[in-house]
Design a protein around this motif. Structure first.
Motif, PDB file in Angstrom:
ATOM      1  N   PRO A  40      43.619 -62.223  28.048  1.00 32.56           N
ATOM      2  CA  PRO A  40      44.666 -63.039  28.665  1.00 32.56           C
ATOM      3  C   PRO A  40      45.029 -62.593  30.087  1.00 32.56           C
ATOM      4  O   PRO A  40      45.903 -63.182  30.697  1.00 32.56           O
ATOM      5  CB  PRO A  40      45.861 -62.805  27.726  1.00 32.56           C
ATOM      6  N   VAL A  41      44.369 -61.540  30.577  1.00 35.40           N
ATOM      7  CA  VAL A  41      44.769 -60.991  31.893  1.00 35.40           C
ATOM      8  C   VAL A  41      44.458 -61.995  33.014  1.00 35.40           C
ATOM      9  O   VAL A  41      45.268 -62.228  33.899  1.00 35.40           O
ATOM     10  CB  VAL A  41      44.064 -59.638  32.151  1.00 35.40           C
ATOM     11  N   ILE A  42      43.239 -62.566  32.932  1.00 32.55           N
ATOM     12  CA  ILE A  42      42.879 -63.656  33.851  1.00 32.55           C
ATOM     13  C   ILE A  42      42.530 -64.849  32.964  1.00 32.55           C
ATOM     14  O   ILE A  42      41.488 -64.855  32.302  1.00 32.55           O
ATOM     15  CB  ILE A  42      41.680 -63.282  34.753  1.00 32.55           C
TER      16      ILE A  42
ATOM     17  N   GLU B  83      46.762 -49.252  42.693  1.00 35.02           N
ATOM     18  CA  GLU B  83      47.765 -50.262  42.300  1.00 35.02           C
ATOM     19  C   GLU B  83      48.914 -50.315  43.305  1.00 35.02           C
ATOM     20  O   GLU B  83      49.376 -51.401  43.671  1.00 35.02           O
ATOM     21  CB  GLU B  83      48.359 -49.920  40.923  1.00 35.02           C
ATOM     22  N   ALA B  84      49.388 -49.150  43.741  1.00 32.78           N
ATOM     23  CA  ALA B  84      50.521 -49.108  44.671  1.00 32.78           C
ATOM     24  C   ALA B  84      50.149 -49.760  45.997  1.00 32.78           C
ATOM     25  O   ALA B  84      50.951 -50.501  46.584  1.00 32.78           O
ATOM     26  CB  ALA B  84      50.965 -47.665  44.890  1.00 32.78           C
ATOM     27  N   LYS B  85      48.925 -49.519  46.460  1.00 35.83           N
ATOM     28  CA  LYS B  85      48.515 -50.119  47.734  1.00 35.83           C
ATOM     29  C   LYS B  85      48.318 -51.629  47.581  1.00 35.83           C
ATOM     30  O   LYS B  85      48.584 -52.400  48.508  1.00 35.83           O
ATOM     31  CB  LYS B  85      47.268 -49.440  48.265  1.00 35.83           C
ATOM     32  N   GLY B  86      47.873 -52.072  46.410  1.00 37.15           N
ATOM     33  CA  GLY B  86      47.748 -53.515  46.156  1.00 37.15           C
ATOM     34  C   GLY B  86      49.117 -54.167  46.071  1.00 37.15           C
ATOM     35  O   GLY B  86      49.361 -55.234  46.639  1.00 37.15           O
TER      36      GLY B  86
ATOM     37  N   TYR C 181      49.009 -66.023  39.912  1.00 39.91           N
ATOM     38  CA  TYR C 181      50.318 -66.667  39.774  1.00 39.91           C
ATOM     39  C   TYR C 181      50.487 -67.466  38.478  1.00 39.91           C
ATOM     40  O   TYR C 181      51.558 -67.454  37.872  1.00 39.91           O
ATOM     41  CB  TYR C 181      50.640 -67.547  40.990  1.00 39.91           C
ATOM     42  N   LEU C 182      49.434 -68.136  38.028  1.00 36.20           N
ATOM     43  CA  LEU C 182      49.544 -68.920  36.787  1.00 36.20           C
ATOM     44  C   LEU C 182      49.811 -68.015  35.584  1.00 36.20           C
ATOM     45  O   LEU C 182      50.460 -68.419  34.622  1.00 36.20           O
ATOM     46  CB  LEU C 182      48.249 -69.709  36.536  1.00 36.20           C
ATOM     47  N   ASP C 183      49.304 -66.795  35.625  1.00 40.45           N
ATOM     48  CA  ASP C 183      49.415 -65.880  34.482  1.00 40.45           C
ATOM     49  C   ASP C 183      50.549 -64.870  34.618  1.00 40.45           C
ATOM     50  O   ASP C 183      51.128 -64.439  33.620  1.00 40.45           O
ATOM     51  CB  ASP C 183      48.097 -65.119  34.291  1.00 40.45           C
ATOM     52  N   TYR C 184      50.873 -64.469  35.832  1.00 42.03           N
ATOM     53  CA  TYR C 184      51.862 -63.400  36.039  1.00 42.03           C
ATOM     54  C   TYR C 184      53.008 -63.791  36.968  1.00 42.03           C
ATOM     55  O   TYR C 184      53.896 -62.981  37.208  1.00 42.03           O
ATOM     56  CB  TYR C 184      51.159 -62.135  36.585  1.00 42.03           C
ATOM     57  N   GLN C 185      52.976 -65.003  37.524  1.00 42.23           N
ATOM     58  CA  GLN C 185      53.984 -65.444  38.489  1.00 42.23           C
ATOM     59  C   GLN C 185      54.177 -64.374  39.575  1.00 42.23           C
ATOM     60  O   GLN C 185      53.219 -63.988  40.192  1.00 42.23           O
ATOM     61  CB  GLN C 185      55.307 -65.809  37.797  1.00 42.23           C
ATOM     62  N   ASN C 186      55.399 -63.873  39.763  1.00 40.12           N
ATOM     63  CA  ASN C 186      55.645 -62.913  40.845  1.00 40.12           C
ATOM     64  C   ASN C 186      55.350 -61.466  40.468  1.00 40.12           C
ATOM     65  O   ASN C 186      55.556 -60.558  41.262  1.00 40.12           O
ATOM     66  CB  ASN C 186      57.110 -63.015  41.293  1.00 40.12           C
ATOM     67  N   ARG C 187      54.841 -61.231  39.243  1.00 38.39           N
ATOM     68  CA  ARG C 187      54.677 -59.849  38.769  1.00 38.39           C
ATOM     69  C   ARG C 187      53.310 -59.268  39.170  1.00 38.39           C
ATOM     70  O   ARG C 187      52.495 -58.922  38.348  1.00 38.39           O
ATOM     71  CB  ARG C 187      54.880 -59.801  37.250  1.00 38.39           C
TER      72      ARG C 187
ATOM     73  N   ASP D 114      52.296 -55.790  37.659  1.00 37.80           N
ATOM     74  CA  ASP D 114      51.883 -55.850  36.243  1.00 37.80           C
ATOM     75  C   ASP D 114      50.454 -56.382  36.134  1.00 37.80           C
ATOM     76  O   ASP D 114      49.656 -55.919  35.313  1.00 37.80           O
ATOM     77  CB  ASP D 114      52.810 -56.773  35.443  1.00 37.80           C
ATOM     78  N   HIS D 115      50.137 -57.380  36.950  1.00 38.16           N
ATOM     79  CA  HIS D 115      48.785 -57.942  36.931  1.00 38.16           C
ATOM     80  C   HIS D 115      47.761 -56.881  37.347  1.00 38.16           C
ATOM     81  O   HIS D 115      46.721 -56.722  36.703  1.00 38.16           O
ATOM     82  CB  HIS D 115      48.712 -59.154  37.871  1.00 38.16           C
ATOM     83  N   LEU D 116      48.055 -56.149  38.412  1.00 40.03           N
ATOM     84  CA  LEU D 116      47.096 -55.148  38.898  1.00 40.03           C
ATOM     85  C   LEU D 116      46.853 -54.073  37.837  1.00 40.03           C
ATOM     86  O   LEU D 116      45.711 -53.686  37.588  1.00 40.03           O
ATOM     87  CB  LEU D 116      47.600 -54.519  40.210  1.00 40.03           C
ATOM     88  N   LYS D 117      47.915 -53.624  37.207  1.00 37.29           N
ATOM     89  CA  LYS D 117      47.781 -52.601  36.153  1.00 37.29           C
ATOM     90  C   LYS D 117      46.920 -53.111  34.993  1.00 37.29           C
ATOM     91  O   LYS D 117      46.129 -52.365  34.419  1.00 37.29           O
ATOM     92  CB  LYS D 117      49.183 -52.223  35.641  1.00 37.29           C
ATOM     93  N   ALA D 118      47.046 -54.402  34.679  1.00 33.16           N
ATOM     94  CA  ALA D 118      46.336 -54.977  33.530  1.00 33.16           C
ATOM     95  C   ALA D 118      44.853 -55.235  33.818  1.00 33.16           C
ATOM     96  O   ALA D 118      44.076 -55.509  32.899  1.00 33.16           O
ATOM     97  CB  ALA D 118      47.016 -56.282  33.115  1.00 33.16           C
ATOM     98  N   LEU D 119      44.455 -55.161  35.087  1.00 37.80           N
ATOM     99  CA  LEU D 119      43.058 -55.465  35.426  1.00 37.80           C
ATOM    100  C   LEU D 119      42.069 -54.360  35.045  1.00 37.80           C
ATOM    101  O   LEU D 119      40.874 -54.626  34.880  1.00 37.80           O
ATOM    102  CB  LEU D 119      42.920 -55.735  36.943  1.00 37.80           C
ATOM    103  N   TRP D 120      42.540 -53.126  34.915  1.00 38.88           N
ATOM    104  CA  TRP D 120      41.605 -52.002  34.721  1.00 38.88           C
ATOM    105  C   TRP D 120      40.641 -52.179  33.557  1.00 38.88           C
ATOM    106  O   TRP D 120      39.453 -51.882  33.697  1.00 38.88           O
ATOM    107  CB  TRP D 120      42.367 -50.675  34.621  1.00 38.88           C
ATOM    108  N   PRO D 121      41.091 -52.652  32.367  1.00 41.58           N
ATOM    109  CA  PRO D 121      40.133 -52.781  31.250  1.00 41.58           C
ATOM    110  C   PRO D 121      39.033 -53.821  31.499  1.00 41.58           C
ATOM    111  O   PRO D 121      38.048 -53.854  30.770  1.00 41.58           O
ATOM    112  CB  PRO D 121      41.019 -53.218  30.063  1.00 41.58           C
ATOM    113  N   LEU D 122      39.218 -54.656  32.528  1.00 36.36           N
ATOM    114  CA  LEU D 122      38.203 -55.668  32.839  1.00 36.36           C
ATOM    115  C   LEU D 122      37.138 -55.144  33.807  1.00 36.36           C
ATOM    116  O   LEU D 122      36.100 -55.771  33.995  1.00 36.36           O
ATOM    117  CB  LEU D 122      38.850 -56.906  33.475  1.00 36.36           C
TER     118      LEU D 122
END
Ligand SMILES: [Fe+2]
Length: 204
Positions: free
Chosen positions: A16-18, A122-125, A174-180, A183-191
């Motif tokens: 569900p991340v992307i 993540e912080a730089k992103g 934006y469709l999946d995480y809106q302004n977050r 949170d999205h960047l953190k969730a990308l690692w397993p992909l």
């Protein structure tokens, strides 16, 4: 003429991340749009017939650079992911879930641990103002760099070897995480398919 790359996984592989809907628009509309734009701009220009990487390195700021840079960045972005923990399409082996070899050694030498590198990335992103990309790239000595690239910018244009990128344009999440965005960047690692990133690191 440049063509839209095929995705190396199905539209729902990164859920569900992307989400499939995000991928459908991101690949099928946004990236396809950059490809169509560049193909319209090239005929009769000094860049006609050049490989994409050369156009990115040579084009001055403007529409050719913007569209070529976005194609390069997206091609690298889409081809670095895999379905988490699953075999790929047509029985392909799943990619590596963690860096190995020379890349792992270099990440640990520079950041202390994979986790510390990921937190910095993540912080730089998250901290990039507006649209753009956070990139991990290597210089000619093999040292690693994290850079914030606004708009269509890319480390390739500055002579670095691009390895891994997270897209921080809102169209990426934006469709999946809106302004977050964090949170999205953190969730990308397993992909992330670290075997792809390691190949890019060891390519030269
Ligand atoms: Fe994008």
């Amino acid at each position: 003429m440049f063509t839209l790359i095929d995705l190396p996984y199905s539209l729902d592989a990164l859920e569900p991340v992307i989400s499939a809907r995000t991928l459908e628009f991101h690949h099928g509309k946004h990236l396809a749009g950059y490809v169509a734009n560049l193909n319209k701009l090239l005929p009769g220009s000094e860049f006609e017939g050049l490989p994409l990487e050369e156009i990115v390195r040579k084009a001055p700021a403007g529409p050719v650079f913007n569209n070529a840079g976005q194609i390069f960045n997206h091609n690298m972005y889409f081809s670095q992911f895999k379905a988490p923990g699953k075999a790929g399409e047509s029985g392909a082996k799943p990619g590596a879930d963690a860096p190995a070899g020379a890349l792992k050694a270099r990440l640990e030498a520079q950041w202390g641990s994979l986790e510390a590198f990921q937190a910095d990335f993540e912080a730089k992103g998250a901290g990039l103002f507006g649209s753009g990309w956070v990139w991990l790239s290597a210089d000619s000595a093999g040292a690693l760099h994290i850079t914030q690239e606004p708009g269509a910018a890319t480390p390739l244009a500055r002579g670095l070897r691009p390895l891994l990128t997270f897209d921080v344009w809102e169209h990426a999440y934006y469709l999946d995480y809106q302004n977050r965005r964090p949170d999205h960047l953190k969730a990308l690692w397993p992909l992330v398919d670290w075997s792809v990133v390691a190949k890019r690191y060891e390519a030269e």
